[in-house]
Structure formats: structure tokens, C-alpha cells
Design an enzyme around this catalytic site. Structure first.
Site, PDB file in Angstrom:
ATOM      1  N   SER A  66       0.804  -1.237   0.000  1.00 35.01           N
ATOM      2  CA  SER A  66       0.000   0.000   0.000  1.00 35.01           C
ATOM      3  C   SER A  66       0.827   1.273   0.000  1.00 35.01           C
ATOM      4  O   SER A  66       0.270   2.354  -0.230  1.00 35.01           O
ATOM      5  CB  SER A  66      -0.938   0.011   1.203  1.00 35.01           C
ATOM      6  OG  SER A  66      -1.948  -0.940   1.016  1.00 35.01           O
ATOM      7  N   LYS A  69       0.406   3.364  -2.991  1.00 35.65           N
ATOM      8  CA  LYS A  69      -0.842   4.081  -3.312  1.00 35.65           C
ATOM      9  C   LYS A  69      -0.677   5.598  -3.446  1.00 35.65           C
ATOM     10  O   LYS A  69      -1.192   6.189  -4.407  1.00 35.65           O
ATOM     11  CB  LYS A  69      -1.913   3.747  -2.267  1.00 35.65           C
ATOM     12  CG  LYS A  69      -2.388   2.283  -2.330  1.00 35.65           C
ATOM     13  CD  LYS A  69      -3.221   1.948  -1.088  1.00 35.65           C
ATOM     14  CE  LYS A  69      -3.749   0.533  -1.106  1.00 35.65           C
ATOM     15  NZ  LYS A  69      -4.416   0.191   0.181  1.00 35.65           N
ATOM     16  N   TYR A 191      -2.862  -3.122 -10.460  1.00 33.87           N
ATOM     17  CA  TYR A 191      -2.736  -2.753  -9.043  1.00 33.87           C
ATOM     18  C   TYR A 191      -1.852  -3.765  -8.292  1.00 33.87           C
ATOM     19  O   TYR A 191      -0.980  -3.380  -7.508  1.00 33.87           O
ATOM     20  CB  TYR A 191      -4.139  -2.656  -8.423  1.00 33.87           C
ATOM     21  CG  TYR A 191      -4.156  -2.602  -6.923  1.00 33.87           C
ATOM     22  CD1 TYR A 191      -3.787  -1.444  -6.241  1.00 33.87           C
ATOM     23  CD2 TYR A 191      -4.516  -3.726  -6.181  1.00 33.87           C
ATOM     24  CE1 TYR A 191      -3.790  -1.413  -4.845  1.00 33.87           C
ATOM     25  CE2 TYR A 191      -4.528  -3.703  -4.798  1.00 33.87           C
ATOM     26  CZ  TYR A 191      -4.155  -2.548  -4.127  1.00 33.87           C
ATOM     27  OH  TYR A 191      -4.146  -2.517  -2.755  1.00 33.87           O
ATOM     28  N   TYR A 243      -5.466   4.569   7.373  1.00 31.03           N
ATOM     29  CA  TYR A 243      -6.798   3.920   7.428  1.00 31.03           C
ATOM     30  C   TYR A 243      -7.568   4.335   8.675  1.00 31.03           C
ATOM     31  O   TYR A 243      -7.631   5.528   8.990  1.00 31.03           O
ATOM     32  CB  TYR A 243      -6.651   2.394   7.346  1.00 31.03           C
ATOM     33  CG  TYR A 243      -5.718   1.948   6.247  1.00 31.03           C
ATOM     34  CD1 TYR A 243      -6.016   2.228   4.919  1.00 31.03           C
ATOM     35  CD2 TYR A 243      -4.542   1.269   6.516  1.00 31.03           C
ATOM     36  CE1 TYR A 243      -5.174   1.824   3.898  1.00 31.03           C
ATOM     37  CE2 TYR A 243      -3.695   0.864   5.501  1.00 31.03           C
ATOM     38  CZ  TYR A 243      -4.017   1.146   4.204  1.00 31.03           C
ATOM     39  OH  TYR A 243      -3.182   0.761   3.201  1.00 31.03           O
ATOM     40  N   VAL A 261       1.310  -3.615   3.948  1.00 27.06           N
ATOM     41  CA  VAL A 261       1.262  -4.892   4.685  1.00 27.06           C
ATOM     42  C   VAL A 261       2.551  -5.708   4.619  1.00 27.06           C
ATOM     43  O   VAL A 261       2.676  -6.710   5.320  1.00 27.06           O
ATOM     44  CB  VAL A 261       0.086  -5.791   4.234  1.00 27.06           C
ATOM     45  CG1 VAL A 261      -1.225  -5.261   4.747  1.00 27.06           C
ATOM     46  CG2 VAL A 261       0.076  -5.990   2.739  1.00 27.06           C
TER      47      VAL A 261
HETATM   48  O1  DON Z   1      -4.326  -4.928  -1.837  1.00 27.50           O
HETATM   49  C1  DON Z   1      -3.782  -5.466  -0.856  1.00 27.50           C
HETATM   50  O2  DON Z   1      -4.417  -6.037  -0.014  1.00 27.50           O
HETATM   51  C2  DON Z   1      -2.271  -5.346  -0.759  1.00 27.50           C
HETATM   52  N1  DON Z   1      -1.668  -5.472  -2.039  1.00 27.50           N
HETATM   53  C3  DON Z   1      -1.877  -4.028  -0.133  1.00 27.50           C
HETATM   54  C4  DON Z   1      -2.608  -3.729   1.167  1.00 27.50           C
HETATM   55  C5  DON Z   1      -1.798  -2.949   2.113  1.00 27.50           C
HETATM   56  O3  DON Z   1      -0.619  -2.856   2.031  1.00 27.50           O
HETATM   57  C6  DON Z   1      -2.523  -2.368   3.281  1.00 27.50           C
HETATM   58  N2  DON Z   1      -1.646  -1.582   4.097  1.00 27.50           N
HETATM   59  N3  DON Z   1      -1.349  -1.576   5.197  1.00 27.50           N
END
Ligand code: DON
Length: 450
Positions: A66, A69, A191, A243, A261
Site C-alpha cells: 500500500s 498508493k 494494481y 486507514y 502490509v
Molecule cells: O491490496 C492489498 O491487499 C495489498 N496489495 C496491499 C494492502 C496494504 O498494504 C494495506 N496496508 N497496510
């Protein structure tokens, strides 16, 4: 050993403090991430001059997830502008988890570009160009933010592509409301690739520093996005980047930030530093536990909280007095009386609107009487932005209208070229190289002929 190693020492000390923390869990919903080393812990800091400092596992590779993003959002904003991007994705904190179905009830528009739903839309908005397909454009943009050519961790990409049904479901749901302008499968695939771009903590700190530096990468000197886009991205990071923990983070740490993550975390101190951490174990909001602790502490130690005012009053104006108390004051009664009516103000440093206001206020304080005079000493001023100049020019023109003579000590032309000053202030403002000459000039002028 060098003096700036002291910055590294500070990072090492922080690293040592939090390395033993054992809380948190690695993300396992992307199977490949479950194989990361929970003991890996890196910290990095990059200054606005492009100086890099790090401690621990700062060159260990991991995937952006993320943290990609805000940078994809930057590319979408740079390509389409805020109004167009805002038609498809909002800028309100969702107060929900990163993978929640946070869609506006009427329009189906995702709440913001930092949650998965909004990030999928953001990525979908980035068009193929004649030169490069959309993903290549994203990778190039991420690489420019990092200041080196980045690549994709194919294993992590494949792992998420094989298991990412929730994101695909989100994309279909968004399209069902009419807010996804492209094919959901293609959008999510791009994505996933963007999330699988490989970086290390030092790269992240450079990327954060580029946002903090108004869109110019402070290491390479390259302008990656405009100052407006950098500010827009930082604003959304500040309100939505963490978030459902965004409000608490802004309250306690006070910096625009983004977590991922895989364990990456960035925070940007505008005009100060880019900060980054890497440590895979996550808390319930999907944020690196050690990263949160270390960057929170760093923000506190370096006093980076955005709502704290770093500009200390009094640091602009170094002298407010009248000429009769200067060491160069004459001893004769008549001259002394004239010098009493000459206010003297000296300023220093870089002048922005705030600093210019202080200078003008000091001019008033230095001797508000009509028919007096004032000397503004700008020798220690290092620069003035256009807002400061406009305010100074208009303040000096007001002085003239009020019948107060002015002269400036301005050998470096900090007030701008004489033509401009004449046009803006409506007078030929006498300029001198020394304070004594300027004081003498206005004192003589007040005395009149003879
Ligand atoms: O879309 C997802 O679930 C992962 N590729 C990225 C989510 C993420 O990193 C949330 N952040 N803390």
C-alpha cells in the site's frame, strides 16, 4: 567518523530501542509475505538536501504494497488533475480497514485513494500513453520518486494474483456502480503489480522526502511532480494514509504517512525530512508495529508534528531601535535629536509572508511618528519570496504616503531591482551598502537644506 554520523547514531539508538519489540503478526493473506523475516528492521531518513541516513536492515528488499498508493495517486493527479481524479475517487477518511467496501452510498465512489477500493480506481485511471502502457508509466514514476530503477518481485505478484479475490470482488462491485472506467480484472492486475514493486527502506525514505520536498527528488534533483500535486498527496496521506488509525496517528505523530502490509511505512515532514521504516510484523490496522513506534518517536524527537509551529517569533527581526542609540550616533545635540527620529530595523534570514509581516510591524514599532524616518537593514536577509516582496513593497509605499522617509541597507538587492521597487513603492527608495550611510542620508534629508 564524521560529524553527520551523529544523525546515524540517533537512528541506531532508536533502532536498538525497538528491535526487541515482539508484538504484531506478518501478513499471511498474501502467502509470499508470510515468508518474510520478522526480525528484519530498518530505519532511514533523507533530508531536503538529499543526505541519507539509515540504521539496521535499510537495504533489505521488500514490496511496496500500500505504500505504492500515494505515488500512483500522484501520477493520476499529475496526468488528469484533481477535479477529474476527484470525480472517481473521494478524499474523505473512511474510518474503516484498508480492504473495506468504503463506497459512497449514492455514487459508489471509493472514500479515498489510500484504501484498496480507491487505489484500484486510481490505478485504473492512469491511461496508457503512446510511449508506455499504464503499468510501465507507474513503474517509471515510482522509480523517479525513489531515484533509481525499481523492479517487480514476480513471486509476490503471483502470490497476490493467485489469492486476491477480495480485491477483484471490490473492483467488480465498484464497476457495478459505474465508477470504474476500465475492466476490473485488468485494473486489479495492474494494481497487484504496483503493490509488488520492490524497494528497501532507504528507497522509501527518498520517496517520502520527494513528497516532503515539493515534488523534487532531493537526491537526484529531478522534479517528479508539481508542488501542487505533492501537497495534494500529502494532504490525503495525512487524513487517510493510516486507514482507521489515521486520526490517532495525526494526533500523536502529526505527519502524513502511509503503511503497507509487507511492513514498510513512510512519513513525510514537509520541507524537513522523509522518514521510512521496514519491519514485517503488523498491528490490527496493517501497520508495522516497530515502524509505528520508531517513526512516532522520531517525529517527537525532531519536533516534526505538523501542528507545532516551528517558526519562532523574533527570529526574523534582529534589531528595532532608533539611530541615536547606535554606536555611530553623533554627539551634537541637534544631530542627536534628528537621529532620535530615525527608526532602525534589521532583519535576517529567508523572508516569507510571515517574516515580512514581522518586519513591517517592527518598522511601525521603531518610531511611529509622522515626518520621521526609518532605515531598514536587509544585509543579513538571505532571500525573499514573491509574497514577502509584495508585502514589503506595499508596506514601504504606505510609509511614504504617511510621510515617513525610508532608506534601505540592501547591497544584495533583496528588495528586487530598483525599477521594480520604484514601480511598487511609488518612490526612488535610497539604497546604501552600510547602515551608517543610510542613517546619515535620512537624517540629512529630515534636516532639510541648510
Ligand atoms: O491490496 C492489498 O491487499 C495489498 N496489495 C496491499 C494492502 C496494504 O498494504 C494495506 N496496508 N497496510
Amino acid at each position: 567518523m564524521s560529524a553527520s554520523e551523529a544523525v546515524t547514531d540517533a537512528l541506531r539508538e532508536l533502532h536498538g530501542r525497538f528491535a526487541g519489540v515482539r508484538d504484531g503478526q506478518r501478513a499471511t493473506y498474501i502467502p509470499e509475505l508470510a515468508g518474510s523475516d520478522p526480525d528484519d528492521f530498518g530505519l532511514a531518513l533523507v533530508s531536503m538536501d538529499g543526505h541519507s541516513y539509515s540504521a539496521g536492515a535499510a537495504d533489505t528488499p521488500f514490496t511496496l504494497q500500500s505504500v505504492s498508493k500515494p505515488f500512483a495517486y500522484a501520477l493520476a493527479l499529475a496526468s488528469l488533475g484533481l477535479d477529474e481524479v476527484g470525480r472517481w475517487v473521494g478524499a474523505e477518511p473512511s474510518g474503516e480497514a484498508f480492504n473495506a467496501i468504503s463506497l459512497e452510498p449514492d455514487t459508489g465512489r471509493p472514500a479515498n485513494a489510500m484504501i484498496n477500493a480507491g487505489a484500484i480506481v486510481t490505478t485504473a485511471l492512469i491511461p496508457d500513453s503512446r510511449e508506455a502502457p499504464a503499468f510501465q508509466r507507474i513503474l517509471t514514476c515510482l522509480s523517479r520518486f525513489a531515484g533509481r530503477k525499481l523492479d517487480v518481485d514476480e513471486a509476490v505478484y503471483a502470490s497476490e494474483a493467485a489469492t486476491g479475490d477480495r480485491n477483484r470482488a471490490l473492483a467488480y462491485l465498484i464497476r457495478s456502480t459505474g465508477t470504474l472506467p476500465v475492466d476490473p480484472v485488468a485494473a486489479v492486475d495492474t494494481y497487484f503489480r504496483q503493490c509488488a514493486v520492490r524497494v528497501n527502506a532507504l528507497d522509501l525514505a527518498v520517496m517520502a522526502a520527494t513528497l516532503a520536498h515539493g515534488g523534487v527528488n532531493p537526491v537526484t534533483g529531478e522534479r517528479v511532480v508539481s508542488p501542487e500535486v505533492a501537497a495534494q498527496v500529502l494532504a490525503v496521506m495525512a487524513t487517510c494514509g493510516m486507514y482507521n488509525g489515521s486520526g490517532d496517528w495525526l494526533l500523536r505523530v502529526g505527519l502524513p504517512a502511509k503503511s503497507g502490509v509487507s511492513g514498510g511505512l513512510i512519513a513525510a515532514g514537509p520541507a524537513r525530512f522523509g522518514l521510512a521504516a521496514y519491519s514485517p510484523p503488523l498491528d490490527a490496522t496493517g501497520t508495522s508495529v516497530r515502524g509505528r513506534a520508531a517513526l512516532g518517536e522520531l517525529s517527537e524527537r525532531l519536533e516534526l508534528h505538523l501542528m507545532r509551529n516551528p517558526a519562532l517569533p523574533g527570529s526574523t527581526v534582529t534589531l528595532v531601535t532608533t539611530a541615536d542609540v547606535l554606536p555611530s550616533a553623533p554627539s551634537g545635540r541637534r544631530e542627536r535629536a534628528l537621529h532620535e527620529r530615525v527608526g532602525v530595523v534589521a532583519a535576517q534570514g529567508a523572508l516569507d509572508f510571515t517574516a515580512a509581516e514581522r518586519v513591517l510591524y517592527a518598522l511601525d514599532e521603531s518610531g511611529p511618528e509622522r515626518n520621521g524616518a526609518v532605515v531598514l537593514d536587509l544585509r543579513e536577509v538571505t532571500g525573499a519570496d514573491s509574497l514577502a516582496l509584495a508585502l514589503l513593497h506595499s508596506g514601504l509605499s504606505r510609509l511614504a504616503r504617511d510621510g515617513r522617509r525610508a532608506a534601505v541597507v540592501d547591497p544584495g538587492d533583496r528588495l528586487g531591482p530598483p525599477d521594480l521597487v520604484r514601480e511598487r513603492t511609488g518612490q526612488d527608495l535610497p539604497r546604501f551598502a552600510s547602515r551608517e550611510e543610510a542613517v546619515e542620508h535620512v537624517a540629512q534629508a529630515m534636516a532639510g537644506p541648510g
